[in-house]
Design an enzyme around this catalytic site. Structure first.
Site, PDB file in Angstrom:
ATOM      1  N   ILE A   1       0.826  -1.211   0.000  1.00 14.60           N
ATOM      2  CA  ILE A   1       0.000   0.000   0.000  1.00 14.60           C
ATOM      3  C   ILE A   1       0.862   1.264   0.000  1.00 14.60           C
ATOM      4  O   ILE A   1       0.388   2.340  -0.380  1.00 14.60           O
ATOM      5  CB  ILE A   1      -0.954  -0.034   1.221  1.00 14.60           C
ATOM      6  CG1 ILE A   1      -2.178   0.823   0.981  1.00 14.60           C
ATOM      7  CG2 ILE A   1      -0.244   0.338   2.507  1.00 14.60           C
ATOM      8  CD1 ILE A   1      -3.296   0.592   1.996  1.00 14.60           C
TER       9      ILE A   1
ATOM     10  N   ASN B   1      11.841  -8.300   6.716  1.00 15.33           N
ATOM     11  CA  ASN B   1      12.129  -7.561   7.943  1.00 15.33           C
ATOM     12  C   ASN B   1      11.722  -8.456   9.117  1.00 15.33           C
ATOM     13  O   ASN B   1      10.605  -8.981   9.150  1.00 15.33           O
ATOM     14  CB  ASN B   1      11.337  -6.254   7.977  1.00 15.33           C
ATOM     15  CG  ASN B   1      11.823  -5.263   6.932  1.00 15.33           C
ATOM     16  OD1 ASN B   1      13.005  -5.214   6.619  1.00 15.33           O
ATOM     17  ND2 ASN B   1      10.913  -4.469   6.384  1.00 15.33           N
TER      18      ASN B   1
ATOM     19  N   GLY C   1      12.285  -3.001  11.367  1.00 18.57           N
ATOM     20  CA  GLY C   1      11.188  -2.390  10.620  1.00 18.57           C
ATOM     21  C   GLY C   1       9.976  -3.281  10.439  1.00 18.57           C
ATOM     22  O   GLY C   1       9.043  -2.900   9.726  1.00 18.57           O
ATOM     23  N   GLN C   2       9.954  -4.476  11.059  1.00 21.97           N
ATOM     24  CA  GLN C   2       8.761  -5.317  10.911  1.00 21.97           C
ATOM     25  C   GLN C   2       7.596  -4.672  11.661  1.00 21.97           C
ATOM     26  O   GLN C   2       7.714  -4.336  12.849  1.00 21.97           O
ATOM     27  CB  GLN C   2       9.005  -6.736  11.444  1.00 21.97           C
ATOM     28  CG  GLN C   2       7.830  -7.664  11.128  1.00 21.97           C
ATOM     29  CD  GLN C   2       8.068  -9.122  11.520  1.00 21.97           C
ATOM     30  OE1 GLN C   2       9.119  -9.475  12.050  1.00 21.97           O
ATOM     31  NE2 GLN C   2       7.080  -9.950  11.257  1.00 21.97           N
TER      32      GLN C   2
ATOM     33  N   HIS D   1       6.167 -12.157   5.694  1.00 16.00           N
ATOM     34  CA  HIS D   1       5.980 -11.631   4.342  1.00 16.00           C
ATOM     35  C   HIS D   1       7.329 -11.290   3.740  1.00 16.00           C
ATOM     36  O   HIS D   1       8.205 -10.748   4.394  1.00 16.00           O
ATOM     37  CB  HIS D   1       5.075 -10.386   4.346  1.00 16.00           C
ATOM     38  CG  HIS D   1       5.491  -9.315   5.303  1.00 16.00           C
ATOM     39  ND1 HIS D   1       5.199  -9.372   6.646  1.00 16.00           N
ATOM     40  CD2 HIS D   1       6.173  -8.161   5.116  1.00 16.00           C
ATOM     41  CE1 HIS D   1       5.684  -8.298   7.244  1.00 16.00           C
ATOM     42  NE2 HIS D   1       6.291  -7.544   6.337  1.00 16.00           N
TER      43      HIS D   1
ATOM     44  N   HIS E   1       9.105  -8.935   1.027  1.00 17.57           N
ATOM     45  CA  HIS E   1       8.992  -7.782   0.137  1.00 17.57           C
ATOM     46  C   HIS E   1       9.777  -8.100  -1.130  1.00 17.57           C
ATOM     47  O   HIS E   1      10.946  -8.508  -1.044  1.00 17.57           O
ATOM     48  CB  HIS E   1       9.643  -6.538   0.754  1.00 17.57           C
ATOM     49  CG  HIS E   1       9.024  -6.036   2.020  1.00 17.57           C
ATOM     50  ND1 HIS E   1       8.223  -4.915   2.066  1.00 17.57           N
ATOM     51  CD2 HIS E   1       9.108  -6.475   3.304  1.00 17.57           C
ATOM     52  CE1 HIS E   1       7.853  -4.691   3.316  1.00 17.57           C
ATOM     53  NE2 HIS E   1       8.377  -5.622   4.090  1.00 17.57           N
TER      54      HIS E   1
HETATM   55  P1  5GP Z   1       6.987  -4.679   7.408  1.00 13.79           P
HETATM   56  O1  5GP Z   1       7.190  -3.256   7.838  1.00 13.79           O
HETATM   57  O2  5GP Z   1       6.272  -5.475   8.490  1.00 13.79           O
HETATM   58  O3  5GP Z   1       8.215  -5.372   6.911  1.00 13.79           O
HETATM   59  O4  5GP Z   1       6.047  -4.623   6.140  1.00 13.79           O
HETATM   60  C1  5GP Z   1       4.684  -4.407   6.208  1.00 13.79           C
HETATM   61  C2  5GP Z   1       4.275  -3.777   4.906  1.00 13.79           C
HETATM   62  O5  5GP Z   1       2.857  -3.864   4.793  1.00 13.79           O
HETATM   63  C3  5GP Z   1       4.633  -2.300   4.784  1.00 13.79           C
HETATM   64  O6  5GP Z   1       5.506  -2.109   3.681  1.00 13.79           O
HETATM   65  C4  5GP Z   1       3.289  -1.616   4.594  1.00 13.79           C
HETATM   66  O7  5GP Z   1       3.333  -0.536   3.666  1.00 13.79           O
HETATM   67  C5  5GP Z   1       2.391  -2.737   4.122  1.00 13.79           C
HETATM   68  N1  5GP Z   1       0.996  -2.574   4.474  1.00 13.79           N
HETATM   69  C6  5GP Z   1       0.519  -2.174   5.685  1.00 13.79           C
HETATM   70  N2  5GP Z   1      -0.821  -2.165   5.671  1.00 13.79           N
HETATM   71  C7  5GP Z   1      -1.194  -2.592   4.414  1.00 13.79           C
HETATM   72  C8  5GP Z   1      -2.464  -2.793   3.793  1.00 13.79           C
HETATM   73  O8  5GP Z   1      -3.546  -2.612   4.380  1.00 13.79           O
HETATM   74  N3  5GP Z   1      -2.449  -3.210   2.497  1.00 13.79           N
HETATM   75  C9  5GP Z   1      -1.274  -3.432   1.813  1.00 13.79           C
HETATM   76  N4  5GP Z   1      -1.387  -3.830   0.548  1.00 13.79           N
HETATM   77  N5  5GP Z   1      -0.060  -3.255   2.390  1.00 13.79           N
HETATM   78  C10 5GP Z   1      -0.028  -2.844   3.663  1.00 13.79           C
END
Ligand code: 5GP
Ligand code: ZN
Length: 117
Positions: free
Chosen positions: A36, A90, A96-97, A103, A105
């Site tokens: 997003i 992450n 940054g998780q 997941h 990236h």
């Molecule tokens: P993290 O920070 O845990 O490695 O990655 C989580 C990712 O999820 C972030 O890059 C963030 O932009 C994405 N994200 C958070 N909420 C949503 C959502 O509601 N929809 C989508 N498609 N991505 C999301």
């Protein structure tokens, strides 16, 4: 329990379809959708449908599923015609998780500096 859907998990809700996402690929065990808040022209998240809190937990509890996720990162890169790309898991809040459902990236479509920040 590991693998079971969690009521309070954003990505379990995306798997269930109760929160919308731009899904680019789906298999029996994985979903890939656009981030997003994209950090590159291609920024896709690949997740296992089953809930595991991070990549390490996923690899320990379900190594074949971890392999499915990795295989799908390659498929996303192929679909997006990325010659070079970066796969990031992450792991931990200090890295940054922010979502506690494993997941990957997949980032590409621009120059990617090394070492990353
Ligand atoms: P993290 O920070 O845990 O490695 O990655 C989580 C990712 O999820 C972030 O890059 C963030 O932009 C994405 N994200 C958070 N909420 C949503 C959502 O509601 N929809 C989508 N498609 N991505 C999301
Ligand atoms: Zn989840």
């Amino acid at each position: 329990m590991a693998g079971e859907p969690q009521d309070d998990c954003l990505f379990c809700k995306i798997v269930a379809g109760s929160i919308p996402a731009t899904i680019v690929r789906e298999t029996d065990t994985t979903v890939a959708f656009r981030d997003i808040n994209p950090q590159a022209p291609t920024h896709v998240l690949v997740i296992p449908k089953a809930h595991h809190r991070d990549a390490a937990a996923l690899a320990t509890a379900a190594p074949e599923l971890a392999a499915d996720v990795l295989r799908e990162t390659q498929a996303v890169a192929d679909d997006e015609k990325l010659e070079s790309y970066r796969i990031i898991f992450n792991t931990g809040s200090g890295a940054g998780q922010t979502v506690w459902h494993a997941h990957a990236h997949v980032l590409g479509g621009r120059g990617l500096e090394w070492p990353p920040g």
